[in-house]
Design an enzyme around this catalytic site. Structure first.
Site, PDB file in Angstrom:
ATOM      1  N   GLU A 118     -18.707  14.777  -5.051  1.00  0.00           N
ATOM      2  CA  GLU A 118     -19.661  14.718  -6.157  1.00  0.00           C
ATOM      3  C   GLU A 118     -19.218  15.738  -7.191  1.00  0.00           C
ATOM      4  O   GLU A 118     -18.774  16.826  -6.821  1.00  0.00           O
ATOM      5  CB  GLU A 118     -21.077  15.086  -5.698  1.00  0.00           C
ATOM      6  CG  GLU A 118     -21.702  14.113  -4.728  1.00  0.00           C
ATOM      7  CD  GLU A 118     -21.354  14.440  -3.290  1.00  0.00           C
ATOM      8  OE1 GLU A 118     -21.247  15.625  -2.949  1.00  0.00           O
ATOM      9  OE2 GLU A 118     -21.167  13.491  -2.496  1.00  0.00           O
ATOM     10  N   TYR A 130      -9.418  15.186 -10.867  1.00  0.00           N
ATOM     11  CA  TYR A 130      -9.636  14.134  -9.870  1.00  0.00           C
ATOM     12  C   TYR A 130      -9.025  12.806 -10.341  1.00  0.00           C
ATOM     13  O   TYR A 130      -8.362  12.108  -9.558  1.00  0.00           O
ATOM     14  CB  TYR A 130     -11.135  13.965  -9.595  1.00  0.00           C
ATOM     15  CG  TYR A 130     -11.813  15.217  -9.083  1.00  0.00           C
ATOM     16  CD1 TYR A 130     -11.148  16.109  -8.242  1.00  0.00           C
ATOM     17  CD2 TYR A 130     -13.129  15.522  -9.435  1.00  0.00           C
ATOM     18  CE1 TYR A 130     -11.770  17.260  -7.789  1.00  0.00           C
ATOM     19  CE2 TYR A 130     -13.757  16.666  -8.971  1.00  0.00           C
ATOM     20  CZ  TYR A 130     -13.075  17.537  -8.156  1.00  0.00           C
ATOM     21  OH  TYR A 130     -13.679  18.679  -7.695  1.00  0.00           O
TER      22      TYR A 130
HETATM   23  C1  COA Z   1     -11.281  22.254 -11.501  1.00  0.00           C
HETATM   24  C2  COA Z   1     -10.270  23.354 -11.160  1.00  0.00           C
HETATM   25  C3  COA Z   1     -10.213  23.532  -9.640  1.00  0.00           C
HETATM   26  C4  COA Z   1      -8.888  22.916 -11.681  1.00  0.00           C
HETATM   27  O1  COA Z   1      -7.952  23.912 -11.276  1.00  0.00           O
HETATM   28  P1  COA Z   1      -6.770  24.377 -12.266  1.00  0.00           P
HETATM   29  O2  COA Z   1      -5.837  25.203 -11.466  1.00  0.00           O
HETATM   30  O3  COA Z   1      -7.356  24.993 -13.478  1.00  0.00           O
HETATM   31  O4  COA Z   1      -6.122  22.979 -12.669  1.00  0.00           O
HETATM   32  P2  COA Z   1      -4.566  22.660 -12.843  1.00  0.00           P
HETATM   33  O5  COA Z   1      -3.951  23.697 -13.720  1.00  0.00           O
HETATM   34  O6  COA Z   1      -3.951  22.418 -11.532  1.00  0.00           O
HETATM   35  O7  COA Z   1      -4.652  21.296 -13.680  1.00  0.00           O
HETATM   36  C5  COA Z   1      -4.415  20.047 -13.058  1.00  0.00           C
HETATM   37  C6  COA Z   1      -5.040  18.967 -13.912  1.00  0.00           C
HETATM   38  O8  COA Z   1      -6.450  19.157 -13.976  1.00  0.00           O
HETATM   39  C7  COA Z   1      -6.919  18.790 -15.284  1.00  0.00           C
HETATM   40  N1  COA Z   1      -7.462  19.973 -15.938  1.00  0.00           N
HETATM   41  C8  COA Z   1      -7.447  21.238 -15.471  1.00  0.00           C
HETATM   42  N2  COA Z   1      -8.108  22.055 -16.321  1.00  0.00           N
HETATM   43  C9  COA Z   1      -8.540  21.274 -17.332  1.00  0.00           C
HETATM   44  C10 COA Z   1      -9.304  21.550 -18.514  1.00  0.00           C
HETATM   45  N3  COA Z   1      -9.761  22.775 -18.805  1.00  0.00           N
HETATM   46  N4  COA Z   1      -9.597  20.512 -19.322  1.00  0.00           N
HETATM   47  C11 COA Z   1      -9.189  19.265 -19.042  1.00  0.00           C
HETATM   48  N5  COA Z   1      -8.441  18.947 -17.928  1.00  0.00           N
HETATM   49  C12 COA Z   1      -8.141  19.960 -17.095  1.00  0.00           C
HETATM   50  C13 COA Z   1      -5.726  18.240 -16.026  1.00  0.00           C
HETATM   51  O9  COA Z   1      -5.652  16.850 -15.747  1.00  0.00           O
HETATM   52  C14 COA Z   1      -4.577  18.967 -15.345  1.00  0.00           C
HETATM   53  O10 COA Z   1      -3.368  18.265 -15.441  1.00  0.00           O
HETATM   54  P3  COA Z   1      -2.362  18.552 -16.677  1.00  0.00           P
HETATM   55  O11 COA Z   1      -2.032  19.998 -16.601  1.00  0.00           O
HETATM   56  O12 COA Z   1      -1.205  17.654 -16.414  1.00  0.00           O
HETATM   57  O13 COA Z   1      -3.135  18.215 -17.924  1.00  0.00           O
HETATM   58  C15 COA Z   1     -10.647  24.678 -11.872  1.00  0.00           C
HETATM   59  O14 COA Z   1     -10.827  24.421 -13.241  1.00  0.00           O
HETATM   60  C16 COA Z   1     -11.889  25.337 -11.339  1.00  0.00           C
HETATM   61  O15 COA Z   1     -11.833  26.092 -10.374  1.00  0.00           O
HETATM   62  N6  COA Z   1     -13.027  25.072 -11.961  1.00  0.00           N
HETATM   63  C17 COA Z   1     -14.296  25.726 -11.575  1.00  0.00           C
HETATM   64  C18 COA Z   1     -14.801  25.207 -10.244  1.00  0.00           C
HETATM   65  C19 COA Z   1     -15.053  23.716 -10.299  1.00  0.00           C
HETATM   66  O16 COA Z   1     -15.528  23.177 -11.278  1.00  0.00           O
HETATM   67  N7  COA Z   1     -14.751  23.038  -9.160  1.00  0.00           N
HETATM   68  C20 COA Z   1     -14.974  21.626  -9.028  1.00  0.00           C
HETATM   69  C21 COA Z   1     -16.362  21.354  -8.559  1.00  0.00           C
HETATM   70  S1  COA Z   1     -16.625  19.591  -8.322  1.00  0.00           S
END
Ligand code: COA
Length: 165
Positions: A118, A130
């Site tokens: 979710e 995702y």
């Molecule tokens: C969601 C989360 C885990 C992503 O981790 P991250 O290390 O920042 O992401 P990555 O650098 O590996 O990015 C992988 C892909 O995610 C997407 N993405 C990551 N950050 C993004 C942003 N700020 N905006 C849009 N897309 C994003 C992109 O598709 C990216 O691929 P790309 O680099 O080819 O564009 C991180 O933002 C986080 O911890 N968020 C807070 C907690 C959270 O929301 N968890 C999910 C709860 S359901």
């Protein structure tokens, strides 16, 4: 991904909780899980939590740091992703994608065929991650999140079977 750092993914332990909770509170604010939720899941045989550490290399002599975590419940052939987070300073560098890919592979190793989750309708960064890894929206739960009444999107994806050898 940052070259000087070597990822090390291992089972989360109780002693990781201070570092985990610091990240949890930073990224989720008033919706952060309390320590008791992690303790409950770490004690449950159907729940699996991974801690992502970056370790020092010769090129980057900094201490190991826990920068993220993911956890899921295994319900026969379905794994429900309960939580995934990367510390803000390490976001946007590929670590979330690495962590989720590894988590999907470990779900498959434990027999899960499907990963469900979710996500808040407003959490576009997580949704983008995702979608990038093949998840599709399968439904919507109205006012799922109690802190602000936000809807949840339900998403699902096949787990990741590693090629043999
Ligand atoms: C969601 C989360 C885990 C992503 O981790 P991250 O290390 O920042 O992401 P990555 O650098 O590996 O990015 C992988 C892909 O995610 C997407 N993405 C990551 N950050 C993004 C942003 N700020 N905006 C849009 N897309 C994003 C992109 O598709 C990216 O691929 P790309 O680099 O080819 O564009 C991180 O933002 C986080 O911890 N968020 C807070 C907690 C959270 O929301 N968890 C999910 C709860 S359901």
């Amino acid at each position: 991904m940052s070259d000087p750092w070597t990822p090390h993914l291992r089972a989360m332990q109780m002693h990781d909780l201070p570092a985990v909770l610091a990240i949890e509170e930073t990224v989720f604010g008033d919706d952060a899980w309390p320590r008791s939720f992690f303790e409950r899941d770490l004690a449950n045989a159907n729940s699996f939590y991974l801690a992502l550490e970056l370790t020092q290399t010769a090129a980057n002599p900094a201490p190991a740091a826990l920068i993220g975590y993911a956890g899921y419940w295994l319900l026969e052939e379905e794994a429900n992703l309960m939580n995934i987070a990367i510390a803000p300073a390490w976001q946007g560098q590929g670590w979330g994608e690495y962590l989720l890919l590894e988590t999907l592979a470990r779900m498959a190793e434990k027999g899960a065929q499907l990963c469900t989750l979710e996500v808040r309708v407003g959490n576009l960064a997580a949704q983008a991650l995702y979608h990038k890894l093949g998840f599709q929206v399968t439904g919507r739960r109205r006012r799922y999140y109690q802190n602000n009444g936000e809807d949840a999107l339900l998403m699902a994806c096949e787990t990741l079977r590693r090629a043999p050898g």
